[in-house]
Structures are given as structure tokens and as C-alpha cells.
Write an enzyme that holds these catalytic residues in place. Structure first.
Site, PDB file in Angstrom:
ATOM      1  N   HIS A 204       0.828  -1.139   0.014  1.00 19.50           N
ATOM      2  CA  HIS A 204       0.004   0.204  -0.019  1.00 19.50           C
ATOM      3  C   HIS A 204       1.072   1.155   0.018  1.00 19.50           C
ATOM      4  O   HIS A 204       0.313   2.321  -0.337  1.00 19.50           O
ATOM      5  CB  HIS A 204      -0.996  -0.048   1.136  1.00 19.50           C
ATOM      6  CG  HIS A 204      -2.098  -1.023   1.155  1.00 19.50           C
ATOM      7  ND1 HIS A 204      -2.878  -0.930  -0.157  1.00 19.50           N
ATOM      8  CD2 HIS A 204      -2.625  -1.789   2.181  1.00 19.50           C
ATOM      9  CE1 HIS A 204      -3.542  -2.255   0.202  1.00 19.50           C
ATOM     10  NE2 HIS A 204      -3.505  -2.607   1.456  1.00 19.50           N
TER      11      HIS A 204
ATOM     12  N   HIS B 143      -6.297  -6.974  -0.837  1.00 17.74           N
ATOM     13  CA  HIS B 143      -6.405  -5.514  -1.124  1.00 17.74           C
ATOM     14  C   HIS B 143      -5.657  -5.177  -2.309  1.00 17.74           C
ATOM     15  O   HIS B 143      -4.513  -5.843  -2.479  1.00 17.74           O
ATOM     16  CB  HIS B 143      -6.195  -4.920   0.315  1.00 17.74           C
ATOM     17  CG  HIS B 143      -6.687  -4.853   1.355  1.00 17.74           C
ATOM     18  ND1 HIS B 143      -6.110  -5.800   2.388  1.00 17.74           N
ATOM     19  CD2 HIS B 143      -8.052  -4.555   1.858  1.00 17.74           C
ATOM     20  CE1 HIS B 143      -7.193  -6.123   3.290  1.00 17.74           C
ATOM     21  NE2 HIS B 143      -8.085  -5.198   3.322  1.00 17.74           N
TER      22      HIS B 143
ATOM     23  N   ASP C 130      -4.895 -12.500   3.263  1.00 20.16           N
ATOM     24  CA  ASP C 130      -5.898 -12.146   4.019  1.00 20.16           C
ATOM     25  C   ASP C 130      -7.327 -12.515   3.196  1.00 20.16           C
ATOM     26  O   ASP C 130      -8.518 -12.001   3.848  1.00 20.16           O
ATOM     27  CB  ASP C 130      -5.842 -10.811   4.262  1.00 20.16           C
ATOM     28  CG  ASP C 130      -5.222  -9.888   3.161  1.00 20.16           C
ATOM     29  OD1 ASP C 130      -4.949 -10.746   2.298  1.00 20.16           O
ATOM     30  OD2 ASP C 130      -5.064  -8.793   3.417  1.00 20.16           O
TER      31      ASP C 130
END
Length: 314
Positions: free
Chosen positions: A126, A165, A244
Site C-alpha cells: 500500500h 486488498h 487475507d
């Protein structure tokens, strides 16, 4: 060729607020499962070096590095920005996390191994060029890719990101660099709510619905990633290995199982092995994988071991 595990004790010393999911025990969860499965003794294990300023600054701004350095507290835990916390040893841990990925590239390019897993934290995908966010300080996989391009003169590096993500930081850093094929699968819509439209052809975003399970994941990857990877003929494959999307992980709604991580890693390994039959400039030297997400400790350990087994052909 023996697969390699790279880590560093400092990765335990980056502390988050009590109850935060990105915790030091994540490192232990993977190590414990490796031992329980009798795999730890089959891997070449090394301590990561510290990433240099030169290596960090290939993908991050000097202002970003200075901001992290200035904000690092002498004690306690400091909220920096967007779910990024700094503790006294955070910067050291982040430099070793990035250094592990760089070391993995060096080992692969020198022919010392062809598969590396970096069991490190904080994660990285990120982190944008000038911004820390989402638990991430420095973009470990991007630093590794930039190192491969700058030091070894590679022309085609693939980054594969199967964290739940989107790898917004990696997209931000390589948005205008077609030498890097970036493939990211992720729950959508979901954090970090990246603009995934109108991106160049070397950015391959694969959004997945919250209801996605194994079949949907495998179909999407098979249809979108593998043809692009075969056409691109990467000289090096880097993996942002987030676990995740696992069915028991509270971080997301996608329901993958550990066999899915074995499957995708095995497919990438086969792609690498088959490239050895091609001309030298089209061969893939190896795979370097670095830990991103995964917060259900038992699931993280099991999924990471499945991933490492496929990497190491065990």
C-alpha cells in the site's frame, strides 16, 4: 536448488496498538507452521540486510523517507497516517523488510537459489511513492523490482499480488513503467478504493466480488493473468503474498482456502520452469515472494506453508 527463507529479528520489534491485527505474532505463525510441517530444515535460512537509502529512493521520495525518520518516536507508539503506526524500532524493521526482498533478488540473479520467501513485516504494497498507508511504510516488492531493473538491467519484471486488498502503492510507483507487468487481484469495492480504471496495459487489475470463492478466484486468474504473463515472458517474478482472502480471515469477505495459494504459486513456478526452454533473454531467473497481509494466525501459517511448499517444489 534449495529454496530460501529470509527474515530478521527486527520484524518482531515493530509494534502496533494493542489488539491491532498487524502484529509480531504473524512472523511466528509462519515459522511455527514450517516447523510443524518439517519444512524449516529444508530451506536455506538467512537474515535480511538493511535496505540502503539508494535502494529506498528508487521508488520513494526523499521527503517520504525524511518524514518517517522524523516521526519515529523514542518510546511508545505514534499514529503517523492512515493506519500506519511508528514505534522506536519501526524504521529498522521496515528497512530490513525491504532489504530482505532486495537480498532475494540478488540471490536469484546470482543463481544461488530460484525461489525466495521473505517472512517480514511491516508489509509494503500500500505504500505509494510519497505516502505511507494501510500498515505499510516502504513498498518492499517495488523496491525489489526497481533494484532488479537498475542493478541487473532486466527489461521485464512481473509483480503478482494476490492480497485481498489492491496493491495501490505498487500501481502508483510503476504506473508509467511498462518494464513492470503488475497483476493484482482484490476484493472490490474495498479498501483502499483505488481508481482501477483507465490504467495502461501493463497494469492488470482483477477485481473480485465479496462472494468470491476458490472457483471464481481460479477462473479469474486463469483468464486474465496467465495469458498476460506468458506473453510478457518475465525475467523475474515477484510476489506480494497476502493471505487475507483466506476463509477464516476477518479482514475480508472472500473465502479462499490454503489449496488456492498452493495452486497459484505452483502455476507461477511452472511458468518459471518452462521458461528455461526459451532463449536466454526470455528465461525467468526465479521467484521472490514477500509477505503482505494475512491476519488469522492459524490460517496465515497454513496458507504461507502451502505457498512455500509450491515455491520450493516440496
Amino acid at each position: 536448488m534449495i529454496a530460501t527463507l529470509i527474515s530478521h529479528p527486527s520484524c518482531h520489534q515493530h509494534h502496533m496498538p494493542a489488539g491491532h491485527p498487524e502484529r509480531p505474532e504473524r512472523i511466528d505463525a509462519i515459522n511455527n507452521q514450517l516447523m510443524a510441517n518439517g519444512i524449516d530444515g529444508l530451506l536455506y535460512q538467512l537474515e535480511a540486510p538493511t535496505a540502503t537509502d539508494e535502494q529506498l529512493l528508487r521508488v520513494h521520495t526523499l521527503e517520504h523517507l525524511h518524514a518517517i525518520t522524523r516521526a519515529t518516536p523514542s518510546e511508545g507508539i505514534y499514529f503517523f497516517a492512515d493506519d500506519v503506526y511508528l514505534s522506536p524500532h519501526t524504521l529498522r524493521a521496515a528497512r530490513h523488510a525491504a532489504g530482505a526482498a532486495v537480498m532475494g533478488v540478488d540471490m536469484v540473479m546470482r543463481g544461488e537459489t530460484d525461489a525466495v520467501f521473505c517472512n517480514v513485516r511491516p508489509p509494503g504494497h500500500h505504500a505509494e511513492r510519497a505516502r505511507a498507508m494501510g500498515f505499510c511504510i516502504f513498498n518492499n516488492v517495488a523496491i525489489a523490482a526497481a533494484h532488479a531493473l537498475a542493478i541487473y538491467g532486466l527489461e521485464r519484471v512481473a509483480i503478482v499480488d494476490f492480497d485481498v486488498h489492491h496493491g495501490n502503492g505498487t500501481q502508483d510507483i510503476f504506473l508509467n513503467d511498462p518494464r513492470v507487468l503488475f497483476c493484482s487481484s482484490f476484493q472490490h469495492p474495498f479498501y483502499p478504493n483505488t481508481n482501477i480504471d483507465d490504467v495502461p496495459a501493463h497494469i492488470l487489475n482483477t477485481p473480485l466480488p465479496a462472494t468470491c470463492r476458490s472457483e471464481g478466484f481460479r477462473t479469474a486468474i486463469s483468464e486474465h493473468w496467465f495469458p498476460a504473463l506468458e506473453k510478457f515472458k518475465p525475467q523475474l517474478i515477484l510476489i506480494s503474498a497476502g493471505f487475507d482472502a483466506y476463509i477464516d480471515d476477518d479482514m475480508s469477505s472472500i473465502s479462499l482456502v490454503e489449496q488456492d495459494y498452493f495452486w497459484i504459486t505452483q502455476k507461477l513456478r511452472i511458468l518459471m520452469d518452462e521458461s528455461k526452454q526459451l532463449a536466454a533473454e526470455q528465461q525467468c531467473k526465479g521467484i521472490v515472494s514477500t509477505l503482505e497481509g494475512g491476519y488469522d494466525l492459524l490460517g496465515l501459517g497454513r496458507c504461507a506453508v502451502a505457498h512455500i511448499k509450491a515455491l520450493a517444489k516440496l
